[in-house]
Structure formats: structure tokens, C-alpha cells
Scaffold this active site. Structure first.
Site, mmCIF file in Angstrom:
data_model
loop_
_atom_site.group_PDB
_atom_site.id
_atom_site.type_symbol
_atom_site.label_atom_id
_atom_site.label_comp_id
_atom_site.label_asym_id
_atom_site.label_seq_id
_atom_site.Cartn_x
_atom_site.Cartn_y
_atom_site.Cartn_z
ATOM 1 N N TRP A 357 30.198 -31.202 54.074
ATOM 2 C CA TRP A 357 29.869 -30.281 53.220
ATOM 3 C C TRP A 357 28.436 -30.481 53.105
ATOM 4 O O TRP A 357 27.650 -29.451 52.670
ATOM 5 C CB TRP A 357 30.615 -30.502 51.874
ATOM 6 N N ASP A 358 27.873 -31.563 53.459
ATOM 7 C CA ASP A 358 26.609 -31.888 53.574
ATOM 8 C C ASP A 358 25.625 -30.709 53.963
ATOM 9 O O ASP A 358 24.515 -30.542 53.525
ATOM 10 C CB ASP A 358 25.995 -32.974 54.243
ATOM 11 N N GLU A 488 32.936 -40.273 45.262
ATOM 12 C CA GLU A 488 33.869 -40.912 45.975
ATOM 13 C C GLU A 488 34.639 -42.140 45.397
ATOM 14 O O GLU A 488 35.539 -42.714 46.033
ATOM 15 C CB GLU A 488 33.846 -40.969 47.355
ATOM 16 N N LYS A 600 29.371 -42.969 42.423
ATOM 17 C CA LYS A 600 28.624 -43.057 43.713
ATOM 18 C C LYS A 600 27.512 -42.078 43.742
ATOM 19 O O LYS A 600 26.362 -42.315 44.390
ATOM 20 C CB LYS A 600 29.772 -42.896 44.951
ATOM 21 N N GLN A 601 27.845 -40.845 43.389
ATOM 22 C CA GLN A 601 26.748 -39.744 43.709
ATOM 23 C C GLN A 601 26.871 -38.664 42.720
ATOM 24 O O GLN A 601 28.056 -38.558 42.080
ATOM 25 C CB GLN A 601 27.050 -39.238 45.302
HETATM 26 C C1 BGC Z 1 29.345 -39.078 50.705
HETATM 27 C C2 BGC Z 1 30.031 -37.672 51.108
HETATM 28 C C3 BGC Z 1 29.349 -37.106 52.268
HETATM 29 C C4 BGC Z 1 29.598 -38.193 53.407
HETATM 30 C C5 BGC Z 1 28.695 -37.699 54.627
HETATM 31 C C6 BGC Z 1 29.741 -40.179 51.912
HETATM 32 O O1 BGC Z 1 29.215 -41.319 51.551
HETATM 33 O O2 BGC Z 1 30.317 -39.596 49.673
HETATM 34 O O3 BGC Z 1 29.814 -36.913 50.005
HETATM 35 O O4 BGC Z 1 29.670 -35.973 52.778
HETATM 36 O O5 BGC Z 1 29.348 -39.572 53.108
HETATM 37 O O6 BGC Z 1 27.331 -37.852 54.419
#
Ligand code: BGC
Length: 768
Positions: A357-358, A488, A600-601
Site C-alpha cells: 500500500w506504500d 502493526e 509503530k506508525q
Molecule cells: C509497515 C507497513 C508497510 C511495510 C512495507 C511495514 O513495516 O508497517 O505499513 O507497508 O513495512 O514498507
């Protein structure tokens, strides 16, 4: 690790050889050209720790997944970007001693990545165990002008001896992936040749049957004169090379020019690979290193003209943004609609080189702002082409009637992730794919896209959301259970605010899109509806969902809750976590992480970032003030969103801190994971944090708006934007904002809410 690499506006510089940081440096100094790329592995043999990596775009392997307890809906395979045949070797031995930096004494080591020209340079003096000293200089690039060509110039100067030496120059397809699930090798040999002129190996991937031809040729010169060589050929399985005997003369410079051609069956018929490879090698030798490099650096010059950001007064910040733009540009050039942007690009194996999804959430706006429109459109069409697979994917999980669930990780539209406990329920990715359609049309005004492709994707995704929610008799609301949001560090939660919000937004936007297409071309809507068996009754049900969706919130604090029960957690700030606990994903058990409040984000904040105009600034502020202190930013995708939001809220220091964190994430190894590769997709976020964050760029009703501020540390910064056939350059200084329309017809652009008409090549200066 901070400040290990020297600050410089155009270069990344490592001085002194530090094997401990070698894998990090291999990632940071990676080079590529959109068709291929590689880590900065050494040309000479190296017995120390290293992650060998050469990658060819679009070439992958479906490795069998490894899970303990198989469950329905798990994907069959985990797609891997393949470590491809290596062409960089220049192995040197003098007598029975190998030039190996792990075994020789190394002095004056310097490694430079020149981002302006896309050149990797290295120099050092090595002393062999018997005291012989040799000076080495190496230069390497993957041609941006000729996507299948790589070249090396490698010079050896013996400082205190004269002796015979051997050079081993080869193609090695006997390579493996570090992340191979069952320690298998993924390449088979199809063809090899080693004569005294050129060496070629054609290797084929198991299962996927991609073929890659890798060939080399070389020229050896002493003090600039080509010299006759004693050559022996050497072949073994998946390996073809030459062993060249040379006389090293004290003080004389011996130079090896090595040319490589790397061709994939994605771009050539298999039966022509060898012939074409040989042809390209021949051309490269004829053109020569200097001319090839000139062509290559011209392309970089052009790229930098298109997308450079300058920052005056802060070299660390300048170096950071250029590094991000450089790595992103050498990963994806936008010319091949079959390709996409893997989170590690060509710099490592992690994340399989697949599409996440990035791309939609972070990379798309970068390409919207810096490239011609077709590049961003290609990224959307890529997903359109995967729609049937997304419907099949949803079908495997029990959804029906054309509901589409795009994969979290994919190479060809199929889901191919390994880490099930984490990503299985990250269905929010579907929302990002819908949002990207909106974002693209908002930016470009290309509403044809809806009619041609967009609406069908939106209906598929909306059908999924409509089936994924359920009615809660208890709450008398629709709810969404068992999901994982962008954060996550929470799994299988109920009512993740972000997911609920983006799901309902998609349902609403799809309805708008239907109305638009109906008004514009009713027949097109009818044809589509018949083909995908869509009826308006579905949309009536969607409206019921959007009107009655449940969103967790805390009315007392005036914030949205990341998920049900979030406030039951022990609420702590990152500040209270000692350094010894960070990064928590390397220091804590998964159990502890899941129970903790640490984020985490961006999650709620991701939603507020996407849908900023749905909320007043104070609502955004309350949520930011609540969530930011708990966010550990252990995903590279996080600090850029926080930087943009902090800028909006006037938190200048925070915006700057988060900017540096996103811009220098890999250069300073913030998350202690750069050795796996660089965080390529988040690099687009870095660009966004300058353009949307400091520049305050927004698109409203088809017009550009800027509301810039300048961090105290900077004297000025400037950037360039492509917008609907116009190119605009903006320079923000302490006291003024200067805008120039570089190309395109007159354009109204808004600064701090006031409209200004830009006329071609005339600059408008606004006092801040
Ligand atoms: C992130 C995801 C991301 C993936 C690839 C993970 O660490 O939590 O949101 O899609 O990395 O960049």
C-alpha cells in the site's frame, strides 16, 4: 550510527573502513537505474560480513510460505525479489594472497556515492600480509541512459612491489537469497559461454521461468595503453569467467574497464537473449567507460532539474532530501507500467521487492508532483490490471459478488505475504487504493480515468467493505471486527478508527463516482453495471452503512480512538521508554508490544492526514497531541506523516525533527535496520514532508495552494512542481516566497489563501 557518513550536499561519504557498518553502507551506497540495481558490494573478494545483492526489475520467485498452522486463506507462496547473477567481480590475487579487505590492512578507505552523477566510488590502500602495498580506486554505475548496461573502472597501483598478479573477472549465477525459506537456490542454468573475449550466463528462475542473461567484457590498460593479456577461461555450473595474468609494475597504474549487460526475458524473447547480450557488450566496449558515464550523468542532470529540492544553510537536511530523491529515482523511473516500487527497491531482499500500500499512500504523490501525468496513471492502471485477482483474493476469504480485496503484498495481483500474524487483517490497504484514485484525479483533473478504469476498481473495493462490516445489534451501528490498522503493533482489533473511516469514505466516494459517470456517459455506466452485475440497490445499502457506522472516540479528550479499548492500555510516552528499550521491535517480545500503547506508525493520524479537510485544525491538534508522544516511528512510513501534520499545526520544531528523521532514516540508521536495505517507499514521504509539510502545498478545487514556513535552521529552500501541464518553481526564504512559472500557460496559484496569477517566466515575490 548517527553522523557516521560525512555531511555533504551531493555526496554520501564514508571515510575509514569499518566492517561493523559494512552492511549498512552496502545498503546506503546502492546504485540502480529502474531496470536493475545492486547493493554496494565490493568488486574484490570479501570474506567479511556482507549481504550480496543484485536485482533485476520484475524478476521474482514464489517461495513456499512457512507457517506453523496452515489456515484457509493463507497464500500459497511468499514472493521474493531475487538476488540475481552478479557481474561486479574484479578478484585480485598477488602470488597466493587474495586482495580481501577482511584480511589485508586497509588504510585511507573512502567510499563515495555521488548522487549528482549516480556514481559509486571507492578508494583505499591495502597491505597484504607479506607487506606488499597496493592502491585501489574503483568506480561503478548502472547506466540510466542504457538500462541494461553496467560499467566498472577499477585501478590497481602497486606502491612498493612489482609482481605478477591474477585478475578473476566473471559472471556468477550461483547466487542465493539470504531470505530463502528452505535454503534453496532459485536459479537454473540455461546457457553459458566463456571465451577470451566475453563471458555470458543465462539463468532461469525456478517456477516463474524468468530468464536473465548476464554478460561481461573487459579491457585492461597500463598507464592508459591497452596491454596484451594472458587469459584462461573458467567455467562451472552457473559460472563463466576469465582469469587474466598481468604484470603489476611498482608505481604504474593498471586499469580494468569492465562492462556488463543484464537482459531479462521480460524485455526480450528468450531465444534472443544471448545474441542481444553480446551485441550490447560489444557496443559498450566500443563506446567506452567515459562516454557511457557521460550519457548516464546527463540523464541524472535532467532528473535533478526535474525534481531537486535545495536547502540552504543545513547540509544534513540537504543531503537527506537528495539521498531520498536519488534512491527513489533509481528504483522506479515510471517508464514501464508492469513495474512498481518495492519497499526496499534494489537495496535488499526484505519485503520481497513486492508492491505494498506504500505505493498508493506515499509514492503516488511524489510522481504526481515530479513526473509527467502518465507515470502516476501507470501506477493506478497497475492496480486496475490486478482487479480480477483482487476479486479472487477476496473470494478465497469467503467474499462474493465481485468484492475485491487487494493484496497487502503482491507481485502479480496475488497475495504473497509471509508474516501472517501481522498483515493478514490489514485490509486498510484496500482503502489506500481507492484513495489513490481520488488523489490522482484531484491532482490532475483527469476524470476520464474514472470512466475508463477507476469506477470499476472503486465498486469492487466498496463491495468488499459492504460485506466486511456487520451490524451490531448491541451498538445499533455497523462495526468492523478483526482488523489490523496501519499500526502493526496491534493485531486483530475491533473498529480501528482509520479502517472504519476509510471504508465509509470509499463507499461515499464510489457513490459520487457513479453519479459522475452517470451524468457524463450513462451508457458507459450501464455497460459497466451489466458486465459486473452492479445494481443501484447495492449503493442504497452502502448509504445505510455510511450513515450508521460506528467510530470509536473519546468525547472527554476530544479524540478518535485507534480502536475499541485503546484507553484500557497503560498510557505512557515514548519519552518514558529508556533508550535501552528501543527499537521495541528488537528489544521486546511480541506479547509485550501488542499490550503496550506504543504505536509503530501513523494510524489515526494517517486518517487525519488523508482526510485533513474533513476536520477542523483543533481536532487534528488534539489527536496529534495524544498520539504523537506514544509513537515510536518504527515504520519508516511514520515520521513523514507526523512532520506534515506538525507543520500544519505550527509545531515547527517537531516538523523539523520528524523531517530529519524521515530524510536521514537510512543515512543515520535510525531504526537499526538499514543493513537489510534502504526504506525506498518512505522516501517519497520525505519529499512530501518538504512539499506538503514545510511548503504547505494542497490542491483545492483544482488549484494549487501553498502556505509555506521555513525551519529556523534553514536560510531558504526551493522545489519544483509539475501540475496539470505547468511547471512551477518555488523558493521560500526567511522573508519572501518567490514563485516562477517555468512552463505552461498563466496559472492561478494561492499563497496563504490569496490568489496570484503566475505568468510564464515572470517571478512573483510575496512577502511572508
Ligand atoms: C509497515 C507497513 C508497510 C511495510 C512495507 C511495514 O513495516 O508497517 O505499513 O507497508 O513495512 O514498507
Amino acid at each position: 550510527m548517527k553522523d557516521y557518513f560525512k555531511h555533504h550536499p551531493w555526496q554520501i561519504i564514508e571515510e575509514g573502513f569499518n566492517p561493523h557498518y559494512h552492511k549498512i553502507a552496502e545498503s546506503v551506497f546502492s546504485i540502480g537505474n529502474g531496470r536493475m540495481g545492486q547493493r554496494a558490494n565490493f568488486e574484490e573478494a570479501y570474506s567479511g560480513e556482507s549481504l550480496q545483492g543484485s536485482y533485476v526489475a520484475g524478476v521474482y520467485y514464489p517461495d513456499k510460505t512457512r507457517v506453523g498452522w496452515w489456515k484457509n486463506g493463507y497464500p500459497e507462496y511468499f514472493a521474493k525479489v531475487l538476488n540475481a547473477p552478479s557481474w561486479i567481480s574484479v578478484h585480485v590475487s598477488v602470488g597466493d594472497q587474495n586482495l580481501d579487505l577482511a584480511k589485508c590492512k586497509v588504510e585511507n578507505f573512502k567510499r563515495v556515492l555521488d548522487m549528482q552523477t549516480g556514481l559509486l566510488l571507492r578508494s583505499f590502500t591495502a597491505t597484504f600480509p607479506d607487506g606488499k602495498k597496493v592502491n585501489v580506486e574503483a568506480q561503478r554505475f548502472c547506466s540510466m541512459a542504457k538500462g541494461e548496461v553496467g560499467a566498472i573502472r577499477y585501478t590497481l597501483t602497486p606502491l612498493n612491489f612489482s609482481s605478477k598478479a591474477t585478475l578473476s573477472l566473471f559472471v556468477d549465477a550461483d547466487v542465493k537469497n539470504m531470505d530463502s525459506n528452505y535454503d534453496e537456490k532459485f536459479w537454473d542454468e540455461v546457457y553459458k559461454k566463456a571465451d577470451k573475449k566475453e563471458c555470458i550466463v543465462v539463468a532461469e528462475t525456478k517456477k516463474t521461468h524468468f530468464q536473465v542473461a548476464t554478460g561481461i567484457r573487459y579491457v585492461v590498460k597500463e598507464n592508459d595503453q591497452e596491454i596484451p593479456l594472458q587469459i584462461k577461461t573458467e567455467t562451472r555450473e552457473k559460472f563463466a569467467g576469465n582469469i587474466v595474468e598481468v604484470d603489476l609494475q611498482e608505481g604504474k597504474v593498471l586499469t580494468v574497464y569492465k562492462y556488463a549487460a543484464i537482459l531479462s526475458s521480460e524485455n526480450h524473447p528468450k531465444e534472443q537473449l544471448v545474441e542481444q547480450c553480446s551485441k550490447i557488450l560489444n557496443e559498450s566496449v566500443t563506446i567506452g567507460f567515459d562516454k557511457l558515464f557521460q550519457e548516464h550523468s546527463k540523464v541524472w542532470e535532467h532528473k535533478w532539474n526535474e525534481c531537486d529540492i535545495t536547502i540552504d544553510g543545513d547540509v544534513a537536511a540537504q543531503q537527506g532530501i537528495r539521498f531520498n530523491i536519488f534512491q527513489l529515482s533509481q528504483t522506479y523511473t515510471g517508464e514501464d507500467a508492469r513495474l512498481n516500487i518495492g519497499p526496499k527497491g534494489f537495496t535488499g531482499e526484505k519485503y520481497g521487492g513486492s508492491t505494498y500500500w506504500d505505493t498508493e499512500a506515499y509514492c503516488l504523490p511524489f510522481y504526481l508532483g515530479t513526473a509527467e501525468q502518465h507515470v502516476a496513471r501507470n501506477l493506478l492502471v497497475y492496480r486496475y490490471k490486478h482487479l480480477q485477482k483482487a476479486i479472487e483474493n477476496a473470494g478465497k476469504l469467503g467474499f462474493k459478488d465481485g468484492a475485491a480485496l487487494y493484496p497487502m503484498v503482491t507481485m502479480n495481483g496475488e497475495e504473497c505475504h509471509n508474516e501472517w500474524e501481522i498483515t493478514f487483517e490489514e485490509i486498510h490497504r484496500n482503502g489506500a487504493i481507492a484513495y489513490a484514485i481520488f488523489d490522482y484525479i484531484r491532482y490532475t483533473g483527469d476524470e476520464d480515468y474514472l470512466v475508463e478504469y477507476g469506477l470499476e476498481v472503486l465498486i469492487g473495493i466498496s463491495r468488499f467493505w459492504a460485506q466486511r462490516v456487520n451490524w451490531s445489534a448491541e451498538r445499533k451501528k455497523f462495526v468492523m471486527l478483526g482488523v489490523t490498522g496501519p499500526n502493526e503493533y496491534e493485531n486483530n482489533v475491533n473498529n480501528n478508527w482509520y479502517t472504519n473511516y476509510i471504508a465509509c469514505w470509499t463507499l461515499g466516494y464510489t457513490q459520487e463516482a457513479i453519479n459522475y459517470v452517470k451524468a457524463r456517459d450513462e451508457r458507459a455506466l450501464q455497460t459497466l453495471s451489466t458486465r459486473i452485475r452492479f445494481s443501484e440497490a447495492e449503493a442504497i445499502h452502502w448509504k445505510k452503512i455510511t450513515d450508521n457506522m460506528y467510530y470509536p472516540e473519546d468525547k472527554v479528550r476530544g479524540i478518535f480512538l485507534q480502536q475499541d479499548g485503546f484507553l484500557d492500555k497503560e498510557l505512557q510516552t515514548v519519552h518514558e521508554l529508556g533508550k535501552e528499550n528501543r527499537p521495541i521491535n528488537q528489544k521486546w517480545s511480541w506479547d509485550r508490544i501488542l499490550r503496550s500503547c506504543f504505536i509503530k506508525q501513523a494510524d489515526v493520524l494517517q486518517g487525519l492526514y488523508f482526510f485533513e479537510d474533513h476536520f477542523d485544525v483543533e481536532t487534528i491538534r488534539r489527536n496529534f497531541d495524544f498520539y504523537e508522544p506514544m509513537t515510536v516511528h518504527e515504520s519508516s512510513l511514520s515520521p513523514c506523516v507526523h512532520s506534515i501534520q506538525a507543520a500544519l499545526l505550527g509545531y515547527k520544531d517537531k516538523a523539523y525533527e520528524m523531517y530529519l528523521r524521515t530524510a536521514r532514516l537510512d543515512i543515520d540508521d535510525y531504526n537499526n535496520d538499514t543493513e537489510d536495505g534502504c526504506h525506498i517507499t518512505s522516501m517519497a514521504g520525505t519529499w512530501l514532508s518538504v512539499i506538503k509539510g514545510f511548503g504547505g502545498m494542497r490542491i483545492k478545487e483544482g488549484q494549487l495552494h501553498f502556505n509555506p514556513f521555513i525551519p529556523d535552521q534553514w536560510q531558504s529552500y526551493s522545489f519544483r512542481i509539475e501540475f496539470r501541464g505547468h511547471v512551477i518553481k518555488i523558493k521560500v526564504s526567511k522573508a519572501t516566497i518567490e514563485a516562477i512559472l517555468v512552463s505552461g500557460n498563466d496559472l492561478i496559484v494561492n499563497f496563504m489563501g490569496k490568489p496570484f496569477t503566475l505568468v510564464k517566466q515572470q517571478s512573483v515575490v510575496i512577502t511572508a
